[in-house]
Motif scaffolding. Structure first.
Motif, PDB file in Angstrom:
ATOM      1  N   GLN A 108     -48.815  29.355 114.763  1.00 48.56           N
ATOM      2  CA  GLN A 108     -49.229  29.667 113.395  1.00 48.56           C
ATOM      3  C   GLN A 108     -48.679  31.031 112.968  1.00 48.56           C
ATOM      4  N   ALA A 109     -48.747  32.020 113.848  1.00 48.32           N
ATOM      5  CA  ALA A 109     -48.207  33.344 113.528  1.00 48.32           C
ATOM      6  C   ALA A 109     -46.698  33.274 113.318  1.00 48.32           C
ATOM      7  N   SER A 110     -46.027  32.489 114.149  1.00 47.00           N
ATOM      8  CA  SER A 110     -44.585  32.312 114.003  1.00 47.00           C
ATOM      9  C   SER A 110     -44.257  31.654 112.663  1.00 47.00           C
ATOM     10  N   ASN A 111     -45.037  30.643 112.298  1.00 44.44           N
ATOM     11  CA  ASN A 111     -44.838  29.981 111.007  1.00 44.44           C
ATOM     12  C   ASN A 111     -45.062  30.950 109.848  1.00 44.44           C
ATOM     13  N   ASP A 112     -46.085  31.801 109.965  1.00 45.14           N
ATOM     14  CA  ASP A 112     -46.357  32.787 108.915  1.00 45.14           C
ATOM     15  C   ASP A 112     -45.184  33.750 108.748  1.00 45.14           C
ATOM     16  N   LYS A 113     -44.621  34.201 109.868  1.00 43.71           N
ATOM     17  CA  LYS A 113     -43.460  35.090 109.797  1.00 43.71           C
ATOM     18  C   LYS A 113     -42.264  34.381 109.166  1.00 43.71           C
ATOM     19  N   LEU A 114     -42.075  33.124 109.558  1.00 38.17           N
ATOM     20  CA  LEU A 114     -40.968  32.345 109.014  1.00 38.17           C
ATOM     21  C   LEU A 114     -41.137  32.112 107.514  1.00 38.17           C
ATOM     22  N   ILE A 115     -42.374  31.864 107.089  1.00 31.00           N
ATOM     23  CA  ILE A 115     -42.646  31.703 105.656  1.00 31.00           C
ATOM     24  C   ILE A 115     -42.262  32.973 104.910  1.00 31.00           C
ATOM     25  N   THR A 116     -42.622  34.122 105.463  1.00 34.84           N
ATOM     26  CA  THR A 116     -42.289  35.397 104.831  1.00 34.84           C
ATOM     27  C   THR A 116     -40.771  35.583 104.739  1.00 34.84           C
ATOM     28  N   LEU A 117     -40.072  35.270 105.828  1.00 38.66           N
ATOM     29  CA  LEU A 117     -38.611  35.416 105.824  1.00 38.66           C
ATOM     30  C   LEU A 117     -37.944  34.464 104.827  1.00 38.66           C
ATOM     31  N   ILE A 118     -38.408  33.226 104.808  1.00 37.75           N
ATOM     32  CA  ILE A 118     -37.812  32.256 103.880  1.00 37.75           C
ATOM     33  C   ILE A 118     -38.105  32.660 102.438  1.00 37.75           C
ATOM     34  N   TRP A 119     -39.319  33.160 102.200  1.00 33.85           N
ATOM     35  CA  TRP A 119     -39.646  33.591 100.841  1.00 33.85           C
ATOM     36  C   TRP A 119     -38.758  34.763 100.423  1.00 33.85           C
ATOM     37  N   GLN A 120     -38.444  35.661 101.346  1.00 33.94           N
ATOM     38  CA  GLN A 120     -37.523  36.755 101.042  1.00 33.94           C
ATOM     39  C   GLN A 120     -36.131  36.214 100.710  1.00 33.94           C
ATOM     40  N   GLN A 121     -35.736  35.124 101.397  1.00 29.82           N
ATOM     41  CA  GLN A 121     -34.450  34.510 101.090  1.00 29.82           C
ATOM     42  C   GLN A 121     -34.459  33.895  99.692  1.00 29.82           C
ATOM     43  N   VAL A 122     -35.567  33.270  99.327  1.00 27.02           N
ATOM     44  CA  VAL A 122     -35.682  32.700  97.977  1.00 27.02           C
ATOM     45  C   VAL A 122     -35.517  33.813  96.943  1.00 27.02           C
ATOM     46  N   GLU A 123     -36.171  34.934  97.183  1.00 27.56           N
ATOM     47  CA  GLU A 123     -36.076  36.058  96.246  1.00 27.56           C
ATOM     48  C   GLU A 123     -34.666  36.651  96.239  1.00 27.56           C
ATOM     49  N   THR A 124     -34.037  36.715  97.404  1.00 27.33           N
ATOM     50  CA  THR A 124     -32.668  37.242  97.478  1.00 27.33           C
ATOM     51  C   THR A 124     -31.717  36.346  96.700  1.00 27.33           C
ATOM     52  N   VAL A 125     -31.852  35.045  96.864  1.00 25.27           N
ATOM     53  CA  VAL A 125     -30.997  34.110  96.128  1.00 25.27           C
ATOM     54  C   VAL A 125     -31.262  34.238  94.625  1.00 25.27           C
ATOM     55  N   GLU A 126     -32.498  34.482  94.252  1.00 25.32           N
ATOM     56  CA  GLU A 126     -32.824  34.691  92.837  1.00 25.32           C
ATOM     57  C   GLU A 126     -32.122  35.942  92.309  1.00 25.32           C
ATOM     58  N   ARG A 127     -32.113  37.008  93.125  1.00 25.05           N
ATOM     59  CA  ARG A 127     -31.408  38.235  92.711  1.00 25.05           C
ATOM     60  C   ARG A 127     -29.910  37.961  92.584  1.00 25.05           C
ATOM     61  N   LYS A 128     -29.353  37.144  93.480  1.00 30.81           N
ATOM     62  CA  LYS A 128     -27.929  36.793  93.407  1.00 30.81           C
ATOM     63  C   LYS A 128     -27.643  36.041  92.109  1.00 30.81           C
ATOM     64  N   LYS A 129     -28.534  35.141  91.780  1.00 28.75           N
ATOM     65  CA  LYS A 129     -28.372  34.358  90.547  1.00 28.75           C
ATOM     66  C   LYS A 129     -28.391  35.284  89.329  1.00 28.75           C
ATOM     67  N   GLU A 130     -29.338  36.210  89.304  1.00 22.67           N
ATOM     68  CA  GLU A 130     -29.428  37.162  88.188  1.00 22.67           C
ATOM     69  C   GLU A 130     -28.181  38.033  88.120  1.00 22.67           C
ATOM     70  N   HIS A 131     -27.690  38.439  89.282  1.00 21.79           N
ATOM     71  CA  HIS A 131     -26.499  39.287  89.343  1.00 21.79           C
ATOM     72  C   HIS A 131     -25.285  38.550  88.779  1.00 21.79           C
ATOM     73  N   VAL A 132     -25.110  37.299  89.161  1.00 24.23           N
ATOM     74  CA  VAL A 132     -23.985  36.503  88.651  1.00 24.23           C
ATOM     75  C   VAL A 132     -24.093  36.342  87.140  1.00 24.23           C
ATOM     76  N   LEU A 133     -25.292  36.066  86.649  1.00 24.45           N
ATOM     77  CA  LEU A 133     -25.472  35.914  85.207  1.00 24.45           C
ATOM     78  C   LEU A 133     -25.142  37.209  84.466  1.00 24.45           C
ATOM     79  N   GLU A 134     -25.568  38.340  85.010  1.00 26.77           N
ATOM     80  CA  GLU A 134     -25.261  39.627  84.376  1.00 26.77           C
ATOM     81  C   GLU A 134     -23.761  39.904  84.379  1.00 26.77           C
TER      82      GLU A 134
END
Length: 189
Positions: free
Chosen positions: A45-71
């Motif tokens: 469960q702790a490993s899954n929680d850490k993985l969720i946090t990492l994947i969520w950071q990737q989602v946010e990073t990809v969102e920043r990439k998308k915003e950067h490309v649009l700009e």
């Protein structure tokens, strides 16, 4: 003369010892094994929680990439100047890494296709997060049922141990009764 039916003391002591052995076996094998399983579930469960946090950071990073490309593309169109090749190559390389495939073009005309791919990557990552969250819910349910099982086993082991000790102590009580009867016979005469 009325005959009382008596169980030999050694039988009671033997049963008491047997109950204590059963209690010890339950504790050492079943309870300890269940505890190890629970610890494994907690680690998962702790490993899954850490993985969720990492994947969520990737989602946010990809969102920043998308915003950067649009700009970048919006500024390029607004200024009526093409992107500097070095910047364009770096952005294409970066997007290719995050998308897991080569980006053919970085332009306003290719933008809808590129945004669709970025959205798909984010969707897949969110689905991974959802699955990990559901896995954690199952682990919590399993943990709860295992803890109930362990609690019942501990209660049973304690009960067997107390009964076993009581039966072992019956030897001492039997000896006191015997000593008292023996003393009473000789004292009365």
């Amino acid at each position: 003369m009325k005959m009382a039916w008596r169980i030999p003391t050694w039988v009671l002591v033997g049963i008491g010892l047997l109950l204590n052995i059963v209690s010890a076996v339950m504790t050492n094998f079943y309870i300890d094994d269940s505890t190890r399983q629970i610890n494994s579930q907690i680690q998962q469960q702790a490993s899954n929680d850490k993985l969720i946090t990492l994947i969520w950071q990737q989602v946010e990073t990809v969102e920043r990439k998308k915003e950067h490309v649009l700009e970048l593309l919006a500024n390029s169109e607004y200024m009526s100047k093409p992107l500097i090749p070095e910047i364009k190559n770096q952005v294409v390389k970066d997007l290719s890494y995050w998308l897991g495939e080569d980006v053919a073009s970085l332009s306003i005309t290719a933008l809808p296709n590129l945004m669709g791919k970025i959205n798909n990557v984010q969707f897949e990552q969110r689905e991974k997060i959802n699955q990990l969250y559901l896995d954690n819910l199952e682990l919590i349910d399993s943990y709860t049922s295992e803890m109930e099982y362990i609690s019942q086993l501990r209660s049973l082991a304690l009960f067997l141990q107390v009964i076993g000790l009581g039966l072992v102590l019956s030897r001492d009580l039997s000896r006191r009764d015997y000593d008292k009867k023996y003393r009473d016979r000789f004292v009365d005469k």
